[in-house]
Design a protein around this motif. Structure first.
Motif, PDB file in Angstrom:
ATOM      1  N   PHE A  42       0.817  -1.221   0.000  1.00  5.64           N
ATOM      2  CA  PHE A  42       0.000   0.000   0.000  1.00  5.64           C
ATOM      3  C   PHE A  42       0.849   1.268   0.000  1.00  5.64           C
ATOM      4  O   PHE A  42       0.544   2.243   0.704  1.00  5.64           O
ATOM      5  CB  PHE A  42      -0.964   0.015   1.190  1.00  5.64           C
ATOM      6  CG  PHE A  42      -1.689  -1.283   1.396  1.00  5.64           C
ATOM      7  CD1 PHE A  42      -2.251  -1.948   0.317  1.00  5.64           C
ATOM      8  CD2 PHE A  42      -1.783  -1.858   2.649  1.00  5.64           C
ATOM      9  CE1 PHE A  42      -2.917  -3.149   0.485  1.00  5.64           C
ATOM     10  CE2 PHE A  42      -2.441  -3.059   2.826  1.00  5.64           C
ATOM     11  CZ  PHE A  42      -3.006  -3.707   1.736  1.00  5.64           C
ATOM     12  N   ALA A  43       1.912   1.260  -0.806  1.00  9.39           N
ATOM     13  CA  ALA A  43       2.812   2.417  -0.837  1.00  9.39           C
ATOM     14  C   ALA A  43       2.097   3.659  -1.352  1.00  9.39           C
ATOM     15  O   ALA A  43       2.287   4.758  -0.824  1.00  9.39           O
ATOM     16  CB  ALA A  43       4.028   2.105  -1.716  1.00  9.39           C
ATOM     17  N   GLY A  44       1.263   3.502  -2.403  1.00 11.45           N
ATOM     18  CA  GLY A  44       0.561   4.648  -2.949  1.00 11.45           C
ATOM     19  C   GLY A  44      -0.443   5.229  -1.967  1.00 11.45           C
ATOM     20  O   GLY A  44      -0.534   6.451  -1.804  1.00 11.45           O
ATOM     21  N   ALA A  45      -1.217   4.377  -1.307  1.00  7.46           N
ATOM     22  CA  ALA A  45      -2.192   4.854  -0.331  1.00  7.46           C
ATOM     23  C   ALA A  45      -1.493   5.552   0.831  1.00  7.46           C
ATOM     24  O   ALA A  45      -1.952   6.594   1.311  1.00  7.46           O
ATOM     25  CB  ALA A  45      -3.033   3.685   0.173  1.00  7.46           C
ATOM     26  N   ARG A  46      -0.374   5.000   1.282  1.00  2.00           N
ATOM     27  CA  ARG A  46       0.342   5.627   2.398  1.00  2.00           C
ATOM     28  C   ARG A  46       0.897   6.992   1.989  1.00  2.00           C
ATOM     29  O   ARG A  46       0.847   7.956   2.758  1.00  2.00           O
ATOM     30  CB  ARG A  46       1.470   4.711   2.861  1.00  2.00           C
ATOM     31  CG  ARG A  46       2.204   5.196   4.079  1.00  2.00           C
ATOM     32  CD  ARG A  46       3.063   4.096   4.704  1.00  2.00           C
ATOM     33  NE  ARG A  46       3.955   3.480   3.737  1.00  2.00           N
ATOM     34  CZ  ARG A  46       3.746   2.284   3.190  1.00  2.00           C
ATOM     35  NH1 ARG A  46       2.687   1.591   3.509  1.00  2.00           N
ATOM     36  NH2 ARG A  46       4.603   1.791   2.324  1.00  2.00           N
ATOM     37  N   GLU A  47       1.404   7.082   0.767  1.00  2.00           N
ATOM     38  CA  GLU A  47       1.924   8.359   0.264  1.00  2.00           C
ATOM     39  C   GLU A  47       0.836   9.426   0.220  1.00  2.00           C
ATOM     40  O   GLU A  47       1.032  10.557   0.674  1.00  2.00           O
ATOM     41  CB  GLU A  47       2.522   8.148  -1.137  1.00  2.00           C
ATOM     42  CG  GLU A  47       3.001   9.405  -1.828  1.00  2.00           C
ATOM     43  CD  GLU A  47       4.326   9.908  -1.294  1.00  2.00           C
ATOM     44  OE1 GLU A  47       4.689  11.043  -1.619  1.00  2.00           O
ATOM     45  OE2 GLU A  47       4.991   9.155  -0.542  1.00  2.00           O
ATOM     46  N   GLU A  48      -0.332   9.072  -0.295  1.00  2.00           N
ATOM     47  CA  GLU A  48      -1.411  10.057  -0.409  1.00  2.00           C
ATOM     48  C   GLU A  48      -2.046  10.367   0.944  1.00  2.00           C
ATOM     49  O   GLU A  48      -2.500  11.489   1.169  1.00  2.00           O
ATOM     50  CB  GLU A  48      -2.474   9.559  -1.393  1.00  2.00           C
ATOM     51  CG  GLU A  48      -1.948   9.325  -2.797  1.00  2.00           C
ATOM     52  CD  GLU A  48      -1.153  10.512  -3.335  1.00  2.00           C
ATOM     53  OE1 GLU A  48      -1.574  11.667  -3.104  1.00  2.00           O
ATOM     54  OE2 GLU A  48      -0.113  10.288  -3.975  1.00  2.00           O
ATOM     55  N   ALA A  49      -2.077   9.398   1.842  1.00  2.00           N
ATOM     56  CA  ALA A  49      -2.598   9.667   3.186  1.00  2.00           C
ATOM     57  C   ALA A  49      -1.729  10.693   3.897  1.00  2.00           C
ATOM     58  O   ALA A  49      -2.239  11.593   4.592  1.00  2.00           O
ATOM     59  CB  ALA A  49      -2.663   8.369   3.994  1.00  2.00           C
ATOM     60  N   GLN A  50      -0.418  10.603   3.712  1.00  2.00           N
ATOM     61  CA  GLN A  50       0.472  11.582   4.327  1.00  2.00           C
ATOM     62  C   GLN A  50       0.361  12.933   3.656  1.00  2.00           C
ATOM     63  O   GLN A  50       0.455  13.973   4.325  1.00  2.00           O
ATOM     64  CB  GLN A  50       1.910  11.056   4.265  1.00  2.00           C
ATOM     65  CG  GLN A  50       2.132   9.817   5.118  1.00  2.00           C
ATOM     66  CD  GLN A  50       3.486   9.178   4.892  1.00  2.00           C
ATOM     67  OE1 GLN A  50       4.249   9.596   4.009  1.00  2.00           O
ATOM     68  NE2 GLN A  50       3.801   8.151   5.678  1.00  2.00           N
ATOM     69  N   ARG A  51       0.131  12.957   2.352  1.00  2.00           N
ATOM     70  CA  ARG A  51      -0.036  14.239   1.657  1.00  2.00           C
ATOM     71  C   ARG A  51      -1.340  14.924   2.045  1.00  2.00           C
ATOM     72  O   ARG A  51      -1.394  16.148   2.160  1.00  2.00           O
ATOM     73  CB  ARG A  51      -0.001  14.021   0.138  1.00  2.00           C
ATOM     74  CG  ARG A  51       1.369  13.689  -0.443  1.00  2.00           C
ATOM     75  CD  ARG A  51       1.265  13.413  -1.928  1.00  2.00           C
ATOM     76  NE  ARG A  51       2.538  13.058  -2.514  1.00  2.00           N
ATOM     77  CZ  ARG A  51       3.393  13.926  -3.069  1.00  2.00           C
ATOM     78  NH1 ARG A  51       3.074  15.220  -3.088  1.00  2.00           N
ATOM     79  NH2 ARG A  51       4.530  13.520  -3.588  1.00  2.00           N
ATOM     80  N   LEU A  52      -2.386  14.129   2.249  1.00  2.00           N
ATOM     81  CA  LEU A  52      -3.672  14.715   2.610  1.00  2.00           C
ATOM     82  C   LEU A  52      -3.646  15.306   4.012  1.00  2.00           C
ATOM     83  O   LEU A  52      -4.361  16.263   4.313  1.00  2.00           O
ATOM     84  CB  LEU A  52      -4.778  13.653   2.537  1.00  2.00           C
ATOM     85  CG  LEU A  52      -5.324  13.309   1.156  1.00  2.00           C
ATOM     86  CD1 LEU A  52      -6.249  12.104   1.247  1.00  2.00           C
ATOM     87  CD2 LEU A  52      -6.062  14.498   0.557  1.00  2.00           C
TER      88      LEU A  52
END
Length: 581
Positions: free
Chosen positions: A157-167
């Protein structure tokens, strides 16, 4: 009495579930034929979509182009490196934002990649996302909406983790799309589990369930209380909403196949795609006029339609820990009066945790130096978890290190502290039992501070091991060992439930948890405490196996206070001795 009071407080703390958010708008804007054409086109053009592969990157560019045409806003491509089922890869997330009324946005997420070629049912989430973006362009939705196409959803879930941190904390609700067209249904269809503490807000869950009921005639089922307890005691999930929840975002997964990804050859249905897509659009319509869902994950428990607050669970578990604590303190005072070497027995108890700690540290080191090439900081679904040569070699190396820890490091510590001599002389001395019991209670209390649901799994051990091993109750060895093992049943049950939910057999299940420790998903404090608990379990088993039988003990010395010829009972003054009779 404290336990009864806590039960009474918990009973009066039960609350009604918050109501679902509804809408009067019909989701007729979702065009099933356009979504079908999109899915068929994607199926033909992008069969191989391993995360970070050329097919995955090409699909990212296609999705970005489609979103630029349909979303009147900004479309960005986020390039980053992340851990995937193929190790570290360069990945791309596509983020499109359609501006609307001020306030936190609604977010729709779908991943593009897949572990196996084809995987049409898994690809249906991207087709549904593109269709929802088309609908959002018609102006019926007034709030800001963000559409995110991620990579790495097949594991890690690298993409989801990246976007969760950006949000950050800016999202009001996040709807993660999973299998939107598969014909095989696995409940719950609405998945609230987190990779951190708690689960998704109950009102958000019920809102998505109500939309499902309106379109499919079923709410998709809700996780049972035991499943909720298991997931909150050991936070782990194999779907992307878990990463958003871990970062404090309100998120749920909508997927016909539930938490597990669909099979690579799973058949798809256009009718199912239409109904699931309409349900997702109905959720967006409902949330468009509601702004109070933005909340972090909660550790409340839903039991038969009622909500038990997390603080009530903490109170109940804490009071259940009081009896063994008080019993241990009382026994401690007794053995101290007898000058039992409690310090040595505490060292002897804790020494059994050394092999577990060394094995965990070695697994982390193997991941850091690259000998475990696939160890992302988030779970990998069973369908994508491969047991190759590297995994087998790494596993046996960890087992070897554990054996060396038990055969070398533990005896060395016992020898240096002098506890080895006491253990050989008195394997079931009262000091050993009290040290073991109080250490178990202390570990359980430490777990309770961080997570009362996890502490509840260790409560049977804190209670039963005192009774199983106390010298005052001369249980047979088999009975003592059975009680020691019965106390571990909650831990085994949680492991079995997770294996069933994640589609893991025994070898894959063992490797699954190994790489979660190696990759850092399980925090340092957690695996240290659990290592100590398993060390206490090993020490308890040793005491049970080596305890002396009553026949092995020396007869008790008879002590009298009267004359040697007195064989009483009776008065010493006027009654003669009974010895001559």
């Amino acid at each position: 009495m404290p336990v009864l009071l806590a039960l009474l407080v918990a009973a009066f703390s039960l609350q009604d579930r918050p109501r679902a958010v509804g809408t009067t708008q019909t989701p007729d804007g979702f065009d099933q034929y356009r979504a079908q054409r999109t899915l068929e086109g994607l199926q033909k053009a992008y069969r191989d979509r391993r995360p970070g592969s050329s097919g995955d990157d090409a699909l990212a560019r296609y999705v970005a182009g489609q979103l630029r045409q349909s979303v009147p806003g900004t479309v960005a491509e986020h390039h980053f490196s992340g851990e995937t089922i193929d190790g570290k890869r360069d990945l791309i997330d596509v983020v499109a934002t359609r501006p609307g009324q001020p306030g936190p946005p609604l977010v729709v997420v779908a991943h593009r990649d897949a572990a196996h070629p084809g995987s049409v049912a898994e690809l249906s989430s991207t087709a549904a996302l593109l269709e929802l973006a088309q609908v959002a362009a018609d102006g019926r939705l007034r709030r800001t909406i963000t559409f995110i196409s991620t990579s790495g959803g097949s594991g890690g879930f690298a993409g989801a983790r990246e976007e969760a941190q950006r949000l950050g904390g800016r999202a009001d609700a996040i709807l993660v799309l999973g299998d939107m067209a598969g014909t095989k249904t696995r409940r719950p269809i609405v998945v609230p589990f987190s990779n951190g503490r708690g689960q998704a807000g109950i009102q958000l869950q019920r809102t998505v369930q109500r939309a499902l009921h309106a379109e499919l005639g079923t709410d998709g089922g809700a996780p049972r209380a035991m499943t909720q307890w298991a997931r909150m005691s050991v936070p782990v999930t194999i779907s992307e909403q878990g990463e958003f929840l871990r970062e404090g975002q309100p998120a749920v997964l909508l997927s016909a196949s539930g938490e597990q990804p669909p099979a690579a050859n799973a058949p798809v249905s256009v009718a199912r795609l239409n109904r699931m897509g309409r349900a997702a659009l109905r959720v967006l319509y409902a949330l468009d006029n509601f702004r109070d869902l933005a909340a972090p994950a909660r550790d409340d428990l839903v039991i038969r339609g009622k909500v038990l607050p997390g603080w009530a669970v903490r109170l109940l578990v804490g009071t259940l820990l009081l009896p063994p604590l008080l019993m241990g303190i009382d026994a401690l005072a007794r053995v101290r009066r007898r000058h039992e070497p409690l310090g040595l027995w505490t060292v002897w108890t804790l020494a059994a945790a050394i092999p577990f700690l060394i094995a965990c540290i070695f697994a982390v080191l193997l991941s850091k130096i690259g000998l475990i090439s696939v160890a992302p900081p988030a779970p990998i679904p069973g369908s994508a978890l491969e047991l190759g040569t590297g995994a087998i070699v790494g596993f046996f190396a960890i087992v070897l290190v554990f054996a060396l820890g038990w055969l070398v490091a533990r005896p060395a510590l016992l020898h240096a502290s002098g506890a080895a001599r006491a253990a050989r002389r008195e394997p079931d001395a009262p000091g050993a039992v009290i040290a073991l019991g109080l250490t178990t209670v202390a570990i359980t209390a430490a777990l309770w501070i961080g997570n009362p649901y996890a502490a509840a799994l260790a409560l049977p051990a804190a209670h039963l091991w005192f009774w199983a091993l106390t010298p005052d109750l001369r249980w047979p060895r088999a009975a003592s060992l059975a009680l020691v093992l019965v106390a571990l049943f909650p831990l085994v049950l949680v492991g079995a439930m997770d294996a069933s939910d994640f589609g893991l057999d025994l070898p894959h299940g063992i490797w699954f948890w190994t790489i979660l420790v190696a990759g850092g998903h399980v925090p340092l404090g957690s695996w240290v405490l659990w290592s100590f608990l398993w060390g206490c379990a090993s020490s308890a088993a040793i005491v049970a196996l080596k305890r002396r039988r009553p026949s092995d003990e020396d007869p008790e010395e008879i002590r009298t206070r009267g004359p040697v010829t007195y064989a009483g009972p009776g008065s010493l003054g006027n009654v003669g001795s009974a010895a001559k009779r």
